[in-house]
Scaffold this motif. Structure first.
Motif, PDB file in Angstrom:
ATOM      1  N   LEU A  35      26.353  19.189 -27.134  1.00  0.00           N
ATOM      2  CA  LEU A  35      24.934  18.999 -27.464  1.00  0.00           C
ATOM      3  C   LEU A  35      24.322  20.282 -28.003  1.00  0.00           C
ATOM      4  O   LEU A  35      23.277  20.259 -28.654  1.00  0.00           O
ATOM      5  CB  LEU A  35      24.150  18.524 -26.232  1.00  0.00           C
ATOM      6  CG  LEU A  35      24.415  17.087 -25.795  1.00  0.00           C
ATOM      7  CD1 LEU A  35      23.720  16.795 -24.471  1.00  0.00           C
ATOM      8  CD2 LEU A  35      23.966  16.096 -26.857  1.00  0.00           C
ATOM      9  N   GLU A  36      24.956  21.420 -27.710  1.00  0.00           N
ATOM     10  CA  GLU A  36      24.519  22.742 -28.155  1.00  0.00           C
ATOM     11  C   GLU A  36      23.050  22.976 -27.814  1.00  0.00           C
ATOM     12  O   GLU A  36      22.696  23.001 -26.654  1.00  0.00           O
ATOM     13  CB  GLU A  36      24.837  22.923 -29.642  1.00  0.00           C
ATOM     14  CG  GLU A  36      26.331  22.910 -29.918  1.00  0.00           C
ATOM     15  CD  GLU A  36      26.693  22.833 -31.378  1.00  0.00           C
ATOM     16  OE1 GLU A  36      25.814  22.587 -32.229  1.00  0.00           O
ATOM     17  OE2 GLU A  36      27.891  23.007 -31.679  1.00  0.00           O
ATOM     18  N   TYR A  38      20.478  21.060 -28.270  1.00  0.00           N
ATOM     19  CA  TYR A  38      19.724  19.848 -27.953  1.00  0.00           C
ATOM     20  C   TYR A  38      19.651  19.700 -26.436  1.00  0.00           C
ATOM     21  O   TYR A  38      20.601  20.013 -25.726  1.00  0.00           O
ATOM     22  CB  TYR A  38      20.386  18.612 -28.566  1.00  0.00           C
ATOM     23  CG  TYR A  38      20.194  18.515 -30.061  1.00  0.00           C
ATOM     24  CD1 TYR A  38      19.292  17.622 -30.607  1.00  0.00           C
ATOM     25  CD2 TYR A  38      20.925  19.325 -30.923  1.00  0.00           C
ATOM     26  CE1 TYR A  38      19.114  17.527 -31.978  1.00  0.00           C
ATOM     27  CE2 TYR A  38      20.762  19.242 -32.300  1.00  0.00           C
ATOM     28  CZ  TYR A  38      19.847  18.346 -32.820  1.00  0.00           C
ATOM     29  OH  TYR A  38      19.665  18.260 -34.172  1.00  0.00           O
ATOM     30  N   LYS A  66      13.856  14.342 -33.065  1.00  0.00           N
ATOM     31  CA  LYS A  66      15.196  14.612 -33.580  1.00  0.00           C
ATOM     32  C   LYS A  66      16.198  14.445 -32.452  1.00  0.00           C
ATOM     33  O   LYS A  66      15.999  14.938 -31.347  1.00  0.00           O
ATOM     34  CB  LYS A  66      15.279  16.025 -34.160  1.00  0.00           C
ATOM     35  CG  LYS A  66      14.489  16.181 -35.430  1.00  0.00           C
ATOM     36  CD  LYS A  66      14.685  17.542 -36.038  1.00  0.00           C
ATOM     37  CE  LYS A  66      13.872  17.653 -37.308  1.00  0.00           C
ATOM     38  NZ  LYS A  66      14.041  18.963 -37.946  1.00  0.00           N
ATOM     39  N   TYR A  67      17.284  13.725 -32.751  1.00  0.00           N
ATOM     40  CA  TYR A  67      18.296  13.390 -31.758  1.00  0.00           C
ATOM     41  C   TYR A  67      19.676  13.882 -32.182  1.00  0.00           C
ATOM     42  O   TYR A  67      19.961  14.003 -33.380  1.00  0.00           O
ATOM     43  CB  TYR A  67      18.404  11.870 -31.579  1.00  0.00           C
ATOM     44  CG  TYR A  67      17.207  11.235 -30.955  1.00  0.00           C
ATOM     45  CD1 TYR A  67      17.063  11.174 -29.573  1.00  0.00           C
ATOM     46  CD2 TYR A  67      16.205  10.661 -31.739  1.00  0.00           C
ATOM     47  CE1 TYR A  67      15.966  10.567 -28.987  1.00  0.00           C
ATOM     48  CE2 TYR A  67      15.105  10.052 -31.167  1.00  0.00           C
ATOM     49  CZ  TYR A  67      14.994  10.010 -29.793  1.00  0.00           C
ATOM     50  OH  TYR A  67      13.900   9.408 -29.221  1.00  0.00           O
ATOM     51  N   ARG A  68      20.522  14.100 -31.196  1.00  0.00           N
ATOM     52  CA  ARG A  68      21.959  14.280 -31.403  1.00  0.00           C
ATOM     53  C   ARG A  68      22.669  13.279 -30.502  1.00  0.00           C
ATOM     54  O   ARG A  68      22.381  13.188 -29.318  1.00  0.00           O
ATOM     55  CB  ARG A  68      22.426  15.687 -31.076  1.00  0.00           C
ATOM     56  CG  ARG A  68      23.976  15.792 -31.105  1.00  0.00           C
ATOM     57  CD  ARG A  68      24.479  17.191 -31.040  1.00  0.00           C
ATOM     58  NE  ARG A  68      24.235  17.814 -32.339  1.00  0.00           N
ATOM     59  CZ  ARG A  68      24.505  19.080 -32.605  1.00  0.00           C
ATOM     60  NH1 ARG A  68      25.012  19.869 -31.662  1.00  0.00           N
ATOM     61  NH2 ARG A  68      24.263  19.575 -33.792  1.00  0.00           N
ATOM     62  N   VAL A  70      26.436  12.406 -29.142  1.00  0.00           N
ATOM     63  CA  VAL A  70      27.784  12.944 -28.977  1.00  0.00           C
ATOM     64  C   VAL A  70      28.645  11.845 -28.377  1.00  0.00           C
ATOM     65  O   VAL A  70      28.278  11.252 -27.361  1.00  0.00           O
ATOM     66  CB  VAL A  70      27.789  14.185 -28.049  1.00  0.00           C
ATOM     67  CG1 VAL A  70      29.204  14.579 -27.674  1.00  0.00           C
ATOM     68  CG2 VAL A  70      27.051  15.341 -28.689  1.00  0.00           C
ATOM     69  N   LYS A 103      29.896  13.874 -33.355  1.00  0.00           N
ATOM     70  CA  LYS A 103      28.450  13.982 -33.146  1.00  0.00           C
ATOM     71  C   LYS A 103      27.706  13.626 -34.425  1.00  0.00           C
ATOM     72  O   LYS A 103      28.250  13.687 -35.527  1.00  0.00           O
ATOM     73  CB  LYS A 103      28.062  15.366 -32.642  1.00  0.00           C
ATOM     74  CG  LYS A 103      28.468  16.506 -33.522  1.00  0.00           C
ATOM     75  CD  LYS A 103      28.215  17.835 -32.828  1.00  0.00           C
ATOM     76  CE  LYS A 103      28.848  18.957 -33.631  1.00  0.00           C
ATOM     77  NZ  LYS A 103      28.802  20.215 -32.930  1.00  0.00           N
ATOM     78  N   TYR A 104      26.437  13.270 -34.221  1.00  0.00           N
ATOM     79  CA  TYR A 104      25.582  12.903 -35.339  1.00  0.00           C
ATOM     80  C   TYR A 104      24.147  13.269 -34.990  1.00  0.00           C
ATOM     81  O   TYR A 104      23.658  12.939 -33.913  1.00  0.00           O
ATOM     82  CB  TYR A 104      25.695  11.392 -35.612  1.00  0.00           C
ATOM     83  CG  TYR A 104      24.778  10.895 -36.694  1.00  0.00           C
ATOM     84  CD1 TYR A 104      24.847  11.394 -37.997  1.00  0.00           C
ATOM     85  CD2 TYR A 104      23.836   9.916 -36.427  1.00  0.00           C
ATOM     86  CE1 TYR A 104      24.009  10.925 -38.991  1.00  0.00           C
ATOM     87  CE2 TYR A 104      22.992   9.434 -37.415  1.00  0.00           C
ATOM     88  CZ  TYR A 104      23.079   9.944 -38.698  1.00  0.00           C
ATOM     89  OH  TYR A 104      22.246   9.480 -39.679  1.00  0.00           O
ATOM     90  N   ASP A 105      23.484  13.968 -35.911  1.00  0.00           N
ATOM     91  CA  ASP A 105      22.082  14.363 -35.744  1.00  0.00           C
ATOM     92  C   ASP A 105      21.219  13.502 -36.659  1.00  0.00           C
ATOM     93  O   ASP A 105      21.578  13.277 -37.824  1.00  0.00           O
ATOM     94  CB  ASP A 105      21.887  15.829 -36.136  1.00  0.00           C
ATOM     95  CG  ASP A 105      22.712  16.782 -35.289  1.00  0.00           C
ATOM     96  OD1 ASP A 105      23.158  16.391 -34.196  1.00  0.00           O
ATOM     97  OD2 ASP A 105      22.925  17.926 -35.728  1.00  0.00           O
ATOM     98  N   GLU A 142      15.996  17.393 -29.678  1.00  0.00           N
ATOM     99  CA  GLU A 142      15.680  18.732 -30.155  1.00  0.00           C
ATOM    100  C   GLU A 142      14.267  19.083 -29.698  1.00  0.00           C
ATOM    101  O   GLU A 142      13.323  18.316 -29.934  1.00  0.00           O
ATOM    102  CB  GLU A 142      15.772  18.814 -31.666  1.00  0.00           C
ATOM    103  CG  GLU A 142      15.550  20.217 -32.188  1.00  0.00           C
ATOM    104  CD  GLU A 142      15.684  20.301 -33.698  1.00  0.00           C
ATOM    105  OE1 GLU A 142      16.656  20.886 -34.154  1.00  0.00           O
ATOM    106  OE2 GLU A 142      14.789  19.756 -34.387  1.00  0.00           O
TER     107      GLU A 142
END
Length: 144
Positions: A35-36, A38, A66-68, A70, A103-105, A142
């Motif tokens: 998720l880094e 996020y 804004k979403y991520r 995983v 992953k997708y943002d 985010e």
């Protein structure tokens, strides 16, 4: 006979709880770092998935955030093919087009419930149909 049934039920429940605990630990240790920056939403969406199964997860997302997403799996498992679809089953993202990324943002223009559809990539290799393992979907937000 009743005692045997009770022992069977207790054994099944203990194993189910053990598998869930192992999957949750895997999610925390191996998946959450993806998720880094996020912020994790606090939910661990983990499942023990068989190689020949397809699963869907439905989740509400909100406009302007804004979403991520995983999607991760234990290393010994085949790659995961996941798609994000809207409620009309129109594909918004397909990780096959992105080299099976995990992953997708994204950010949505309207609040809506999306569907995360997942299955293992098994076209290029033969896998034991009884093989299974932990697959986890995490959601991050985010923060500005």
């Amino acid at each position: 006979m009743r005692i045997l049934f009770t022992i069977f039920v207790l054994f099944f429940l203990a194993n189910t709880n053990l598998v869930y605990s192992q999957c949750k630990e895997f999610a925390k240790k191996d998946c959450k770092p993806l998720l880094e920056n996020y912020i994790h939403d606090g939910n661990y969406n983990g499942i023990v998935l068989n190689v020949d199964e397809d699963v869907e997860l439905h989740k509400a997302f909100f406009k302007g955030q804004k979403y991520r997403v995983v999607v991760c799996r234990e290393d010994f498992l085949p790659p995961i093919h996941f798609k994000i679809l809207n409620s009309d089953y129109e594909v918004l993202f397909d990780n096959k087009d992105d080299g099976y990324s995990n992953k997708y943002d994204f950010e949505l223009k309207d609040s809506q419930t999306l569907i995360i559809s997942m299955k293992f990539v098994t076209e290029n290799k033969e896998y034991d149909k009884s093989m299974n393992g932990c697959v986890v979907v995490l959601f991050g937000l985010e923060m500005y």
